[in-house]
Design an enzyme around this catalytic site. Structure first.
Site, PDB file in Angstrom:
ATOM      1  N   GLU A 163      43.543  24.708  20.085  1.00 44.80           N
ATOM      2  CA  GLU A 163      43.419  23.713  21.021  1.00 44.80           C
ATOM      3  C   GLU A 163      41.881  23.930  21.478  1.00 44.80           C
ATOM      4  OE1 GLU A 163      47.680  23.261  23.035  1.00 44.80           O
ATOM      5  OE2 GLU A 163      46.001  24.294  24.059  1.00 44.80           O
ATOM      6  N   GLU A 195      55.257  27.837  16.798  1.00 45.45           N
ATOM      7  CA  GLU A 195      53.933  27.146  16.651  1.00 45.45           C
ATOM      8  C   GLU A 195      52.756  27.971  16.695  1.00 45.45           C
ATOM      9  OE1 GLU A 195      51.741  24.558  20.164  1.00 45.45           O
ATOM     10  OE2 GLU A 195      53.957  24.433  20.036  1.00 45.45           O
ATOM     11  N   ASP A 216      48.610  27.614  17.147  1.00 41.96           N
ATOM     12  CA  ASP A 216      47.666  26.596  17.852  1.00 41.96           C
ATOM     13  C   ASP A 216      46.195  27.156  17.658  1.00 41.96           C
ATOM     14  OD1 ASP A 216      49.745  25.228  18.933  1.00 41.96           O
ATOM     15  OD2 ASP A 216      49.698  26.498  20.766  1.00 41.96           O
TER      16      ASP A 216
END
Length: 289
Positions: free
Chosen positions: A104, A100, A102
């Protein structure tokens, strides 16, 4: 408005350089969670996703999986009091030991800056967080956010500015995503227990719905279902001498921009700030750009 025009131009230039038009959210993505909280523009190139309660939210996923490439879109974050909310833009594989990458965006009280949170998981292991405060108001206009993933390195960009690099050091025993196909995702959801000042500030639900806006997704990726031949082909397409996103590293200008951001706007680095009994990984002592 000037920053909006510049961000739109950056995405358009990137699309032209790689021979792509910006992709339609409606045609290239599915709303996998609470589709009633998503609204597409008439041409499908714009999208809003809403958070209406602490048990609602919305999740978008690309229809195709890929190995290597870049995913980019323009995002305008939730304005005003966004405390307790999280807006995300990321890539992820599915299944065990997932990979993953990211972005955010952790909301805050009115007048307080957003936190731009980045992380990478490889072979199921994350805990490689780096956080920044933006040098602009991400709620006032659209800005381009890009994840670039090649066999050599991952780069996170805000507009044309690289803010972080994570290099492939698998030859030194450091996990790096190389074989699991990923989808691209965006979402908005409630994280009152941790998102704002460690959970001390909760969402003000009287201000709901909290709405994030998206425009002009650009996908320059190698579609892949995970078959060995596909993985090998995608690696060749995005390695030395391959596609526009290659393994040459950052230019001197890009390196200078990234070092400026990290010096003036980085607020957390897992390699330096050993919270929660974390220990820096071996990659922390190796060059990352």
């Amino acid at each position: 408005m000037e920053s909006s025009r510049r961000a739109l131009l950056l995405v358009a230039v990137a699309a032209a350089a790689i021979g792509l038009a910006s992709a339609s959210f409606r045609d290239n993505c599915d709303i996998k969670w609470n589709p009633e909280n998503a609204a597409f523009s008439d041409d499908g190139h714009g999208l809003t996703m809403s958070l209406k309660s602490n048990s609602s939210g919305c999740l978008l996923q690309t229809k195709k999986q890929f190995i290597y490439g870049s995913v980019s879109t323009l995002i305008k974050l939730v304005p005003g009091n966004s405390a307790g909310t999280v807006t995300t833009y990321y890539t992820s594989s599915v299944g065990a030991d997932h990979d993953e990458i990211d972005f955010e965006f952790l909301g805050n009280q009115t007048g307080q800056p957003y936190t731009l949170h980045t992380n990478v998981f490889a072979d199921g292991v994350g805990k490689k967080e780096m956080q920044f405060v933006p040098w602009f108001d991400p709620t006032a206009d659209f800005h381009a956010y890009t994840i670039s993933w090649t066999p050599c390195m991952i780069v996170w960009y805000v507009d044309d500015v690289p803010i972080r690099v994570f290099r492939n050091y698998r030859d030194k025993g450091i996990a790096y995503p190389i074989k699991r196909p990923m989808f691209g995702y965006s979402s908005i959801w409630s994280a009152e227990d941790w998102a704002t000042q460690g959970g001390r500030v909760k969402a003000d639900w009287s201000k709901a719905p909290f709405v994030a806006g998206y425009r002009d997704m650009v996908l320059d990726v190698c579609p892949c279902d995970g078959a060995d031949s596909c993985v090998y082909g995608c690696a060749g397409a995005f390695s030395h001498g391959g596609r526009q996103q290659n393994c040459a590293g950052l230019s001197d200008e890009q390196r200078g921009k990234m070092l400026w951001v990290q010096k003036t706007h980085r607020i957390y680095d897992y390699c330096v700030d050993y919270r929660d009994n974390k220990k820096p990984g071996p990659e922390c002592s190796l060059p990352q750009y």
